[in-house]
Design a protein around this motif. Structure first.
Motif, short mmCIF file in Angstrom:
data_model
loop_
_atom_site.label_atom_id
_atom_site.label_comp_id
_atom_site.label_asym_id
_atom_site.label_seq_id
_atom_site.Cartn_x
_atom_site.Cartn_y
_atom_site.Cartn_z
N ASN A 69 38.09 44.29 41.52
CA ASN A 69 39.15 44.96 42.28
C ASN A 69 38.81 46.43 42.51
O ASN A 69 39.05 46.96 43.60
CB ASN A 69 40.49 44.85 41.55
CG ASN A 69 41.17 43.50 41.76
OD1 ASN A 69 41.09 42.92 42.83
ND2 ASN A 69 41.83 43.00 40.73
N LEU A 70 38.24 47.05 41.50
CA LEU A 70 37.88 48.46 41.62
C LEU A 70 36.73 48.66 42.60
O LEU A 70 36.63 49.70 43.27
CB LEU A 70 37.50 49.02 40.25
CG LEU A 70 37.52 50.54 40.05
CD1 LEU A 70 38.89 51.11 40.38
CD2 LEU A 70 37.13 50.90 38.63
N SER A 71 35.87 47.66 42.71
CA SER A 71 34.73 47.77 43.64
C SER A 71 35.17 47.63 45.10
O SER A 71 34.45 48.05 46.01
CB SER A 71 33.69 46.69 43.33
OG SER A 71 34.15 45.41 43.74
N LYS A 72 36.34 47.01 45.31
CA LYS A 72 36.93 46.85 46.64
C LYS A 72 36.02 46.10 47.62
O LYS A 72 36.05 46.35 48.82
CB LYS A 72 37.30 48.22 47.23
CG LYS A 72 38.33 48.96 46.39
CD LYS A 72 38.64 50.33 46.96
CE LYS A 72 39.65 51.06 46.10
NZ LYS A 72 39.93 52.43 46.60
N GLY A 73 35.22 45.19 47.09
CA GLY A 73 34.31 44.44 47.96
C GLY A 73 34.60 42.96 48.01
O GLY A 73 33.82 42.19 48.57
N VAL A 121 30.69 49.90 40.79
CA VAL A 121 31.80 50.43 41.60
C VAL A 121 31.32 51.52 42.56
O VAL A 121 32.12 52.20 43.18
CB VAL A 121 32.93 50.96 40.69
CG1 VAL A 121 33.49 49.84 39.82
CG2 VAL A 121 32.47 52.13 39.84
N VAL A 131 38.12 37.35 43.71
CA VAL A 131 38.23 38.10 42.45
C VAL A 131 38.75 37.19 41.35
O VAL A 131 38.18 37.11 40.26
CB VAL A 131 39.15 39.33 42.63
CG1 VAL A 131 39.51 39.93 41.27
CG2 VAL A 131 38.49 40.38 43.51
N LYS A 161 37.66 39.64 48.31
CA LYS A 161 39.01 39.18 48.60
C LYS A 161 39.71 38.82 47.29
O LYS A 161 39.05 38.49 46.30
CB LYS A 161 38.96 37.95 49.52
CG LYS A 161 38.40 38.24 50.90
CD LYS A 161 38.37 36.97 51.74
CE LYS A 161 37.80 37.24 53.13
NZ LYS A 161 37.71 36.00 53.93
N THR A 162 41.02 38.87 47.30
CA THR A 162 41.81 38.59 46.08
C THR A 162 41.48 37.22 45.51
O THR A 162 41.34 37.04 44.29
CB THR A 162 43.32 38.67 46.40
OG1 THR A 162 43.62 39.97 46.91
CG2 THR A 162 44.14 38.42 45.15
N VAL A 194 39.76 55.42 37.02
CA VAL A 194 40.90 55.56 37.92
C VAL A 194 41.70 56.82 37.60
O VAL A 194 42.07 57.59 38.49
CB VAL A 194 41.81 54.32 37.84
CG1 VAL A 194 43.06 54.51 38.70
CG2 VAL A 194 41.06 53.08 38.28
N LYS A 199 39.27 43.37 36.90
CA LYS A 199 39.46 44.80 37.10
C LYS A 199 38.24 45.43 37.78
O LYS A 199 38.37 46.27 38.68
CB LYS A 199 39.73 45.47 35.75
CG LYS A 199 40.20 46.91 35.84
CD LYS A 199 40.44 47.51 34.45
CE LYS A 199 41.59 46.87 33.73
NZ LYS A 199 41.88 47.56 32.44
#
Length: 447
Positions: free
Chosen positions: A131-135, A227, A141, A137-138, A189, A128
């Motif tokens: 993913n929240l950091s958006k830095g 984040v 993660v 790749k899937t 969020v 989580k």
């Protein structure tokens, strides 16, 4: 018209399918983590009480035996016991005794279940957070979250917290603490006040497990950093203010509980001078870090190198200097975003156990105190493994070395858990360790 409807519904169907696949992968991973944890820790289920190593008063006591009466519940919530205040932990003993009596199987089963729950919570937390950091790749993660959790599941440095009933305070505080972190990520969020209030609730429950929970407000600031929230925002600091106030109250309660047993900062008990506390803190940080990376010479007791009023052995003076040199020399490395997060997570959660503030401790290092702090180091290990896996040249070598590392520490943890079978087995382990150490010193002196 029907064609347009079908075309517009295609993206939603793809999203549903992707969500279904992701959920299945997550479930499969969780089942794997459960299986591996049970494989490592099933010997613990046959263990007895440590009747000559604290279980005889921490677990077996009047609060446990008096049951779920109103007067006993009030006593559990309001009284200090032998310098400790851990009502949630004591309540778990009382509930187990009320249901099963003093049957160690059920006490140990609960410990193993909570450890497995914590491993799963760490896996979901890292996923989580990243993913929240958006830095990331899937694939990265998932990989980093899984590796962090699997190392936590099988690491021998954490065995004491799972195998020793008197250390169940660590498991319970960690469980509520990790839930609080998860809810905080949801709050980031949603910005819903309900999520914030739940963070406060689980903060209180975590402290009711063990005083180490006071670090939560600082931990949440680390998550803000991870984040990339704006630290110039007044709201960020305003939302932390109530948590810091609660943490201050919790810290004061902890000091009161220790002073009731004539120990700690608020008592008149003799204590080490401040400069020695700094030396001990430097040594402890080093030991905790090294044992997180290379878990060797683990023991249930690490004594202070000198008595109060005596000088510290000269070899301990190197630790503050060594840490200072390392910090300055590699500052460019430490300040990298995720490296700073992992190291800071490690240091913050060790903070109350590093002897800088005089508290009731008779061991300079204790395996159980690193339980939550180790997540920071395990995360960094997983982070760098992921980076290595992204380099095709070293991918196969990285996979092999990672597999061998996890396998070896898992085998060690399985074997190490067995020494906690009973007090006789535990004491014998220490005697053998001391004998090996003395033999080594004699051999070195003869050379």
């Amino acid at each position: 018209m029907n064609t347009n409807v079908n075309a517009s519904s295609t993206p939603s169907k793809i999203a549903m399918l992707k969500g279904f696949i992701d959920n299945n992968k997550t479930l499969t991973t969780i089942l794997f983590l459960i299986s591996i944890s049970l494989l490592v820790y099933f010997p613990v289920l046959s263990h007895k009480f440590q009747m000559r190593w604290d279980d005889q008063w921490v677990v077996v006591n009047a609060y446990t035996e008096d049951g779920l009466t109103r007067s006993n519940l009030w006593a559990i919530l309001t009284e200090f016991y032998n310098g400790q205040y851990a009502p949630a932990n004591q309540l778990s003993y009382t509930l187990l005794y009320s249901a099963f009596g003093y049957n160690p199987f059920w006490f140990h089963l609960l410990g193993v279940i909570i450890h497995i729950s914590n491993v799963i919570l760490v896996y979901l937390f890292i996923k989580k957070l990243l993913n929240l950091s958006k830095g990331f790749k899937t694939e990265s993660v998932t990989r980093i979250a899984f590796l962090t959790a699997i190392i936590m599941a099988v690491h021998p440095f954490l065995v004491e917290s799972v195998a020793w009933l008197s250390a169940s305070k660590i498991l319970i505080y960690s469980f509520f603490y990790l839930i609080a972190i998860h809810i905080y990520l949801n709050y980031l969020v949603s910005k819903k006040i309900g999520h914030y209030l739940l963070v406060v609730l689980f903060f209180i429950l975590s402290f009711a497990g063990k005083e180490q929970a006071v670090t939560l407000p600082v931990c949440l600031l680390l998550i803000d950093y991870a984040v990339k929230r704006d630290f110039r925002s007044k709201w960020l600091w305003f939302e932390k203010l109530p948590l810091f106030i609660i943490a201050f109250i919790f810290g004061y309660i902890t000091l009161l509980s220790q002073s009731a047993d004539k120990a700690g900062l608020l008592s008149e008990a003799p204590r080490y001078p401040f400069y020695q506390n700094i030396i001990f803190a430097s040594y402890s940080v080093t030991e905790y870090l090294v044992k997180c990376l290379i878990p060797v010479k683990l023991s249930y007791l690490y004594v202070f190198p000198n008595a109060i009023g005596r000088e510290v052995p000269m070899r301990f003076w190197m630790y503050p200097a060594m840490l200072l040199i390392i910090c300055v020399s590699f500052w460019g490395f430490w300040k990298k975003h995720w490296v700073f997060f992992g190291i800071s997570f490690f240091i913050v959660h060790l903070g109350v156990c590093l002897h800088v503030i005089p508290i009731s401790r008779f061991a300079i290092v204790a395996d159980r105190y690193v339980y939550v702090a180790s997540i920071g180091i395990f995360f960094l290990m997983a982070y760098f493994v992921d980076k290595a896996l992204n380099n095709l040249k070293y991918k196969n070598l990285t996979i092999m070395l990672t597999f061998l590392y996890v396998l070896s520490i898992g085998i060690y943890a399985h074997q190490h858990s067995k020494i906690w079978h009973d007090s006789d087995k535990l004491k014998q382990e220490l005697k053998e360790l001391l004998k090996k150490r003395n033999d080594f010193q004699k051999h070195k002196a003869n050379k």
